[in-house]
Design an enzyme around this catalytic site. Structure first.
Site, PDB file in Angstrom:
ATOM      1  CE  LYS A  23      48.419  61.332  -8.773  1.00 46.76           C
ATOM      2  NZ  LYS A  23      48.207  61.293  -7.331  1.00 46.76           N
TER       3      LYS A  23
ATOM      4  CE1 TYR B 244      41.526  54.469 -10.383  1.00 48.50           C
ATOM      5  CE2 TYR B 244      41.932  53.814  -8.118  1.00 48.50           C
ATOM      6  CZ  TYR B 244      41.777  54.808  -9.075  1.00 48.50           C
ATOM      7  OH  TYR B 244      41.861  56.137  -8.709  1.00 48.50           O
TER       8      TYR B 244
ATOM      9  CG  HIS C  22      39.674  55.836   1.120  1.00 47.98           C
ATOM     10  ND1 HIS C  22      39.024  55.340   0.028  1.00 47.98           N
ATOM     11  CD2 HIS C  22      38.707  56.089   2.043  1.00 47.98           C
ATOM     12  CE1 HIS C  22      37.712  55.308   0.264  1.00 47.98           C
ATOM     13  NE2 HIS C  22      37.507  55.765   1.477  1.00 47.98           N
TER      14      HIS C  22
ATOM     15  N   PRO D 166      41.363  60.874 -16.164  1.00 47.23           N
ATOM     16  CG  PRO D 166      39.119  60.252 -16.109  1.00 47.23           C
ATOM     17  CD  PRO D 166      40.189  60.692 -17.040  1.00 47.23           C
TER      18      PRO D 166
ATOM     19  CE1 TYR E 176      44.833  56.262  -7.193  1.00 43.81           C
ATOM     20  CE2 TYR E 176      44.731  56.609  -4.814  1.00 43.81           C
ATOM     21  CZ  TYR E 176      44.094  56.452  -6.033  1.00 43.81           C
ATOM     22  OH  TYR E 176      42.727  56.501  -6.098  1.00 43.81           O
TER      23      TYR E 176
HETATM   24  C1  PHB Z   1      35.943  59.874  -8.573  1.00 40.63           C
HETATM   25  O1  PHB Z   1      35.585  59.576  -7.423  1.00 40.63           O
HETATM   26  O2  PHB Z   1      35.224  60.560  -9.301  1.00 40.63           O
HETATM   27  C2  PHB Z   1      37.259  59.391  -9.055  1.00 40.63           C
HETATM   28  C3  PHB Z   1      38.083  58.690  -8.194  1.00 40.63           C
HETATM   29  C4  PHB Z   1      39.283  58.211  -8.646  1.00 40.63           C
HETATM   30  C5  PHB Z   1      39.667  58.425  -9.950  1.00 40.63           C
HETATM   31  C6  PHB Z   1      38.864  59.149 -10.808  1.00 40.63           C
HETATM   32  C7  PHB Z   1      37.635  59.627 -10.368  1.00 40.63           C
HETATM   33  O3  PHB Z   1      40.834  57.926 -10.380  1.00 40.63           O
END
Ligand code: PHB
Ligand code: APR
Length: 405
Positions: A299, A203, A75, A295, A387
């Site tokens: 990280k 997000y 990505h 989460p 990120y």
């Molecule tokens: C996930 O795919 O579980 C996931 C992806 C990004 C995040 C947290 C969890 O920031």
């Protein structure tokens, strides 16, 4: 009691313990893994799924990137949906071509377990009453396995036993300091065999709370909703979940969202936590045993991987070159990176979630910060740089230089 001898005893077979085992194996350093759960349980735990480039490099170094290369999704950007409006963070353009890889932590764990099995390395799954002792002198691990008592005598203990493990608890209180922030909400996560709503992660900051649209593959999606800590997973039907997610999305995504039965559903609390230091004599803490991040930003696994990069390199340096420098610097080097990831995860969590206690003033300030970030190349670069993952001080090549002894 049966007494075994080894160089490194690794407590815990999560990604941290398994990756350390694999890197030590590659360097020809004898070790044993002791895990309290069954192999099936460990291989089925659902966790996050975003790998930084440096983590991918380390897995390659460890020789366990076969499936990752085939199935991982590269990505080069993420979407942020703020109050109904979508903004793309072009990670690659902002970081001189870097990207992240979408590949489930569950898959990373399975790949490591499979390699371990093929290499016929010694692991004790379903070990009971695991205890560590004498880590300032001649370290020992005691446990029982299939009804028989064992003692492992070793040079070092790697405490890779997660947040609820016994290694951190075995350290006298006056030798460590912990830092903690508990957030007043949780994430309700759902896994479903439906195509992801978009090509990239979204997000979502909305008046109804945070949401995240993620994925595991082109046919498997992972979605999350911010929920009050008082909610129980049984109270959320799949139907209710999809309904609420739609309310937090923009009209276009709402339209595109494909829903279906969940194959997993759970609520996880959010916490920031750091232990200092991360080394106590011949005991090292690594991964979730030493630190937890919320989460947001994914990280957790990446930090576990960077701890293991430092630890494996330090142990290889010790056994191959007879130098204690890496061991002496382990804690400080890890913590420098840990605190930066803690800051970034806290910041993303703070900015994108709805806090009940937030005043109208604080809410306005938050919106201004987001508005500033989206309009500033400098601020967007800072976000993207964090990120995709901050660089290590050691490169995986340092480890490569010592392999196969
Ligand atoms: C996930 O795919 O579980 C996931 C992806 C990004 C995040 C947290 C969890 O920031
Ligand atoms: N004895 C042996 N093993 C133990 C003990 C014990 N007393 N206590 C816990 N364990 C095991 C757990 O069963 C688990 O398999 O230690 C392992 C720790 O694994 P994780 O919790 O996955 O931690 P870690 O390997 O550090 O991985 C970090 O996992 O939680 C996510 O976000 C986190 O992605 C990050 C990653």
């Amino acid at each position: 009691m049966e007494i075994l001898n080894t160089k490194v005893a690794i407590i815990g077979a999560g990604p941290a313990g398994l990756l350390l085992g694999q890197l030590l194996y590659k360097a020809g350093i004898e070790h044993v893994i002791i895990e309290q759960r069954s192999a099936e349980y460990v291989a089925s735990r659902i966790r996050a799924g975003i790998l930084e480039q440096v983590s991918v490099d380390l897995l390659k170094q460890a020789g366990v990137d076969h499936n990752l290369r085939k199935k991982g999704l590269l990505h080069s950007g993420v979407e942020i949906l703020i109050q109904g409006k979508k903004h793309r963070v072009n990670l690659s353009a902002l970081t001189q071509g870097k990207h992240v890889t979408v590949y489930g932590q569950t898959e990373v764990t399975k790949d490591l377990m499979q390699a371990r099995e093929q290499q016929q390395l010694l692991s004790f799954y379903e070990a009971e009453q695991v205890q560590i002792a004498d880590f300032d002198s001649q370290p020992k691990v005691n446990f029982s396995y299939q009804g028989k008592a064992y003692q492992i005598e070793c040079d070092f203990i790697a405490g890779c036993d997660g947040y609820h493990g016994i290694c951190r608890d075995s350290i006298p209180q006056n030798r460590l300091k912990t830092f903690e922030k508990v957030y007043p909400f949780g994430w309700l996560g759902i896994l479903a065999d439906v195509p992801p709503v978009a090509d990239e992660l979204i997000y979502v900051q909305s008046e109804r709370g945070f949401a995240l649209c993620s994925m595991r593959s082109e046919t498997r999606s992972r979605y999350y909703l911010q929920v009050p800590l008082t909610d129980h997973v049984e109270d959320w039907s799949d139907e209710q979940f999809w309904q609420e997610l739609k309310l937090r999305l923009d009209p276009e995504s709402r339209e595109k969202l494909v829903t279906g039965p969940s194959i997993e559903k759970s609520i996880a609390p959010l916490r920031s936590f750091v232990t200092e230091p991360m080394r106590f004599g011949k005991l090292f803490l690594a991964g979730d045993a030493a630190h937890i991040v919320p989460p947001t930003g994914a990280k957790g696994l990446n930090l576990a991987a960077s701890d293991i990069a430092y630890l494996s390199s330090a142990l290889i340096e010790y056994y191959v070159q007879g130098s204690e420098q890496g061991i002496d610097e382990y804690s400080e080097k890890c913590l420098q990176r840990v605190w930066k990831a803690e800051r970034f995860s806290w910041w993303m969590t703070h900015l994108l979630h709805r806090f009940e206690s937030e005043t109208e003033f604080e809410h306005k300030i938050k919106q201004a910060e987001l508005d500033y970030m989206l309009g500033s190349q400098a601020a967007m670069m800072a976000m993207a740089e964090n990120y995709v993952g901050l660089p290590y001080e050691i490169t995986p090549l340092d480890i490569a230089g010592h392999t196969e002894h």
